[in-house]
Each structure stands twice: as C-alpha cells, then as structure tokens.
Design a protein around this motif. Structure first.
Motif, PDB file in Angstrom:
ATOM      1  N   LYS A   1       3.220  -6.165   3.049  1.00 15.90           N
ATOM      2  CA  LYS A   1       2.180  -6.889   3.787  1.00 15.90           C
ATOM      3  C   LYS A   1       2.225  -8.402   3.554  1.00 15.90           C
ATOM      4  CE  LYS A   1      -1.330  -4.752   1.962  1.00 15.90           C
ATOM      5  NZ  LYS A   1      -0.663  -3.827   1.041  1.00 15.90           N
TER       6      LYS A   1
ATOM      7  N   THR B   1      -6.111 -11.158   0.786  1.00 16.19           N
ATOM      8  CA  THR B   1      -7.386 -10.704   0.211  1.00 16.19           C
ATOM      9  C   THR B   1      -7.186  -9.909  -1.084  1.00 16.19           C
ATOM     10  OG1 THR B   1      -7.472  -8.637   1.476  1.00 16.19           O
ATOM     11  CG2 THR B   1      -8.454 -10.594   2.498  1.00 16.19           C
ATOM     12  N   GLY B   2      -5.983  -9.336  -1.265  1.00  7.78           N
ATOM     13  CA  GLY B   2      -5.696  -8.626  -2.514  1.00  7.78           C
ATOM     14  C   GLY B   2      -5.827  -9.570  -3.698  1.00  7.78           C
ATOM     15  N   ALA B   3      -5.412 -10.840  -3.487  1.00  7.73           N
ATOM     16  CA  ALA B   3      -5.502 -11.839  -4.549  1.00  7.73           C
ATOM     17  C   ALA B   3      -6.951 -12.018  -4.996  1.00  7.73           C
ATOM     18  CB  ALA B   3      -4.927 -13.170  -4.064  1.00  7.73           C
TER      19      ALA B   3
ATOM     20  N   TYR C   1      -9.400  -9.670  -4.956  1.00 11.28           N
ATOM     21  CA  TYR C   1      -9.795  -8.532  -5.806  1.00 11.28           C
ATOM     22  C   TYR C   1      -9.098  -8.611  -7.165  1.00 11.28           C
ATOM     23  CZ  TYR C   1     -12.225  -6.654  -1.820  1.00 11.28           C
ATOM     24  OH  TYR C   1     -13.111  -6.502  -0.784  1.00 11.28           O
ATOM     25  N   ARG C   2      -7.861  -9.096  -7.162  1.00 13.60           N
ATOM     26  CA  ARG C   2      -7.154  -9.266  -8.433  1.00 13.60           C
ATOM     27  C   ARG C   2      -7.880 -10.294  -9.309  1.00 13.60           C
ATOM     28  NH1 ARG C   2      -1.519  -7.841  -8.710  1.00 13.60           N
ATOM     29  NH2 ARG C   2      -1.037  -6.459  -6.989  1.00 13.60           N
TER      30      ARG C   2
ATOM     31  N   GLY D   1      -3.252  -5.770 -11.193  1.00 11.13           N
ATOM     32  CA  GLY D   1      -3.299  -4.891 -10.014  1.00 11.13           C
ATOM     33  C   GLY D   1      -4.167  -3.676 -10.278  1.00 11.13           C
TER      34      GLY D   1
ATOM     35  N   ALA E   1      -7.750  -4.761 -10.342  1.00 17.76           N
ATOM     36  CA  ALA E   1      -8.192  -5.039  -8.964  1.00 17.76           C
ATOM     37  C   ALA E   1      -8.598  -3.740  -8.282  1.00 17.76           C
ATOM     38  CB  ALA E   1      -7.066  -5.709  -8.191  1.00 17.76           C
TER      39      ALA E   1
ATOM     40  N   ARG F   1      -6.774  -4.055   2.694  1.00 18.10           N
ATOM     41  CA  ARG F   1      -6.900  -2.611   2.887  1.00 18.10           C
ATOM     42  C   ARG F   1      -7.944  -2.249   3.941  1.00 18.10           C
ATOM     43  NH1 ARG F   1      -3.824  -3.852  -0.563  1.00 18.10           N
ATOM     44  NH2 ARG F   1      -2.935  -2.601  -2.247  1.00 18.10           N
ATOM     45  N   ASP F   2      -8.923  -3.170   4.123  1.00 23.95           N
ATOM     46  CA  ASP F   2     -10.062  -2.879   5.010  1.00 23.95           C
ATOM     47  C   ASP F   2     -10.228  -3.968   6.059  1.00 23.95           C
ATOM     48  OD1 ASP F   2     -10.665  -4.896   3.247  1.00 23.95           O
ATOM     49  OD2 ASP F   2     -12.774  -4.354   3.047  1.00 23.95           O
ATOM     50  N   ILE F   3      -9.161  -4.690   6.347  1.00 23.47           N
ATOM     51  CA  ILE F   3      -9.307  -5.845   7.249  1.00 23.47           C
ATOM     52  C   ILE F   3      -9.597  -5.379   8.690  1.00 23.47           C
ATOM     53  CG2 ILE F   3      -8.291  -8.049   7.983  1.00 23.47           C
ATOM     54  CD1 ILE F   3      -8.777  -7.683   4.888  1.00 23.47           C
TER      55      ILE F   3
ATOM     56  N   ASP G   1      -7.070   3.913  -3.784  1.00 23.44           N
ATOM     57  CA  ASP G   1      -7.459   3.091  -2.626  1.00 23.44           C
ATOM     58  C   ASP G   1      -7.877   3.943  -1.426  1.00 23.44           C
ATOM     59  OD1 ASP G   1      -6.868   0.859  -4.138  1.00 23.44           O
ATOM     60  OD2 ASP G   1      -4.921   0.488  -3.202  1.00 23.44           O
TER      61      ASP G   1
ATOM     62  N   ARG H   1     -11.504   6.213  -2.421  1.00 25.49           N
ATOM     63  CA  ARG H   1     -12.782   5.624  -2.865  1.00 25.49           C
ATOM     64  C   ARG H   1     -13.805   5.754  -1.739  1.00 25.49           C
ATOM     65  NH1 ARG H   1     -10.159  -0.190  -2.525  1.00 25.49           N
ATOM     66  NH2 ARG H   1     -10.502  -0.578  -0.326  1.00 25.49           N
TER      67      ARG H   1
HETATM   68  O1   DC Z   1      -2.600  -5.962  -2.133  1.00 28.96           O
HETATM   69  P1   DC Z   1      -2.807  -6.037  -3.656  1.00 28.96           P
HETATM   70  O2   DC Z   1      -1.905  -5.133  -4.405  1.00 28.96           O
HETATM   71  O3   DC Z   1      -2.761  -7.442  -4.164  1.00 28.96           O
HETATM   72  O4   DC Z   1      -4.312  -5.502  -3.879  1.00 28.96           O
HETATM   73  C1   DC Z   1      -4.863  -5.339  -5.150  1.00 28.96           C
HETATM   74  C2   DC Z   1      -5.940  -4.257  -5.115  1.00 28.96           C
HETATM   75  O5   DC Z   1      -7.077  -4.718  -4.401  1.00 28.96           O
HETATM   76  C3   DC Z   1      -5.534  -2.932  -4.484  1.00 28.96           C
HETATM   77  O6   DC Z   1      -5.608  -1.869  -5.400  1.00 28.96           O
HETATM   78  C4   DC Z   1      -6.513  -2.672  -3.390  1.00 28.96           C
HETATM   79  C5   DC Z   1      -7.543  -3.735  -3.506  1.00 28.96           C
HETATM   80  N1   DC Z   1      -7.829  -4.355  -2.215  1.00 28.96           N
HETATM   81  C6   DC Z   1      -8.893  -3.860  -1.497  1.00 28.96           C
HETATM   82  O7   DC Z   1      -9.529  -2.899  -1.906  1.00 28.96           O
HETATM   83  N2   DC Z   1      -9.228  -4.448  -0.323  1.00 28.96           N
HETATM   84  C7   DC Z   1      -8.535  -5.473   0.163  1.00 28.96           C
HETATM   85  N3   DC Z   1      -8.891  -6.032   1.321  1.00 28.96           N
HETATM   86  C8   DC Z   1      -7.414  -5.967  -0.558  1.00 28.96           C
HETATM   87  C9   DC Z   1      -7.084  -5.377  -1.739  1.00 28.96           C
END
Ligand code: DC
Length: 222
Positions: A16, A34-36, A38-39, A95, A98, A129-131, A183, A186
C-alpha cells in the motif's frame, strides 16, 4: 466535493504505502499514511508504560498525544508532541503496538477526525485499513490491495534488510498472519473491502504495474 480522494486499504505488506507514495507523486497528490498515525499512538502508549485499563484512562492518555504530519522531500514525517518519530515507528514492535491501539474506539475516533480534516480540501491518496469504509466513504476511487501471505512476508523482510535490520521469514509470516487476524476481526472498523472498492492482487505484479493501474483508474474517474 471538488477535490479527488483515492482510498487504498488492505492487509499489512500488500504494498500500500510504496504504491500510494509513487502514485501520489505521479498524480501530484498528497500521500497520507494513516498506519504511521496508529504506530505513533502505539509508541506513545508503550512509552507510558502501563497500558490504561478503562475507557476514561484511554481517553485521557490519547488526549495527551499531539500527532502532526509534515512533508520532507515528498516523504511524510510524523511528530509526537513535537518529536520526529518517523524512524522509531518502523519496527516490528511498533507495528504490534499499533495493531493493539487500533482496536480502541477512543484512538480510532481521534485518528479518523484528524484524517478527515487532512483530506478535506486537497487531492489525496490515503492508505490504511478503514479508509474506503469509514474515513473517506465518498472517495471517488477505492482500491483494496492484497497479496499472498508468503509474498507479503518476503517483501517485509526485504524492507527490513534495506534498512539494515534483519528478520526471520517464518516469524515475519507468522506475525503478518496474526496481524491480519487482529485487523480483520476487531469489532471497531475491521479491515474489509468496501462494497465499491476495486480488488487488486499484487502477488505477481510489479510496483510499476500496480501504480499504472491506479493512475489509469484515476484518469477514468476524474
Ligand atoms: O499499515 P501499517 O502496518 O503501518 O499499520 C499499522 C497498524 O495500524 C495495523 O496493524 C493496522 C492499524 N491501522 C488501522 O487500524 N487503521 C488504519 N487506517 C491504518 C492502520
């Protein structure tokens, strides 16, 4: 909505961020990882030590995390209470943290609000993940990017090696499987393909091939 939004969702290691970053450059769009975010919250909770055990305490702690982003040479950099944590959030541990914090509704609420604000008026490619399902439900183009677990594990190992780190392929594959399960199962905003998203399997495609598909789709939709 006069701006164009591209939502890219999918499991860990599907490509991605690599693909979204290149596609953003080609289109002149802003890339938002957006993962960054949550990290970064995961890192903040880890640093706090004991994880909060009630909704009130979670909310209290989340409110203390001031997260902001900027761009340096076209790369997203992320700040936690003014400190650049862009490198620190890239470890396997970050990770895992996150993934843990991303289950918390209080965390998601704050992140979603922040992400929607960022995407409000600009042309963006946002990955997560939820965009497509929650953050940008009206995005003009939604892609669900996936790949075989073994391919994703190999890519992750390569990424680590490029950064001078090492890893065990079997362990990485196991961690990816665990993260997928966490992921996807949940209760709050689980990872799932939006009804109007296009499924793209990158297992046997090059990065350029996938970018070209996305750029072509954007041209068709604009
Ligand atoms: O894409 P990534 O590996 O950097 O994401 C890190 C964690 O954050 C992954 O376990 C899922 C979560 N995440 C999420 O729940 N929603 C998002 N929009 C992006 C990431």
């Amino acid at each position: 909505m006069s701006n164009f939004q591209i939502a890219i969702d999918g499991p860990a290691g599907a490509g991605k961020s690599t693909i979204a970053k290149i596609a953003a450059k080609k289109l002149g769009y802003i890339y938002i990882d957006t993962g960054a975010m949550y990290r970064t919250v995961g890192l903040f909770f880890d640093r706090h030590g004991e994880w909060p055990d009630s909704h009130e305490k979670i909310k209290e702690l989340v409110d203390k995390a001031d997260i902001s982003i900027d761009y340096e040479n076209g790369e997203q950099v992320i700040f936690l209470n003014g400190e650049n944590v862009s490198a620190q959030i890239r470890t396997q541990e970050a990770g895992a943290s996150a993934s843990k914090v991303s289950k918390l509704p209080e965390v998601r609420e704050k992140m979603v609000e922040f992400q929607q604000k960022l995407a409000g008026t600009k042309n963006v490619i946002m990955d997560g993940r939820d965009i497509g399902t929650v953050v940008l439900p009206n995005a003009q183009l939604k892609i669900f990017l996936t790949a075989d677990v073994s391919v994703r594990a190999k890519r992750r190992l390569l990424q680590l090696e490029e950064k001078g780190m090492s890893g065990d392929i079997a362990q990485i594959e196991e961690e990816i499987r665990a993260r997928d399960t966490q992921d996807m199962t949940r209760s709050v905003s689980p990872l799932k393909q939006a009804d109007d998203a296009i499924l793209l399997d990158t297992s046997d495609k090059t990065i350029d091939e996938v970018v070209d598909i996305i750029v072509k789709l954007q041209k068709e939709r604009i």
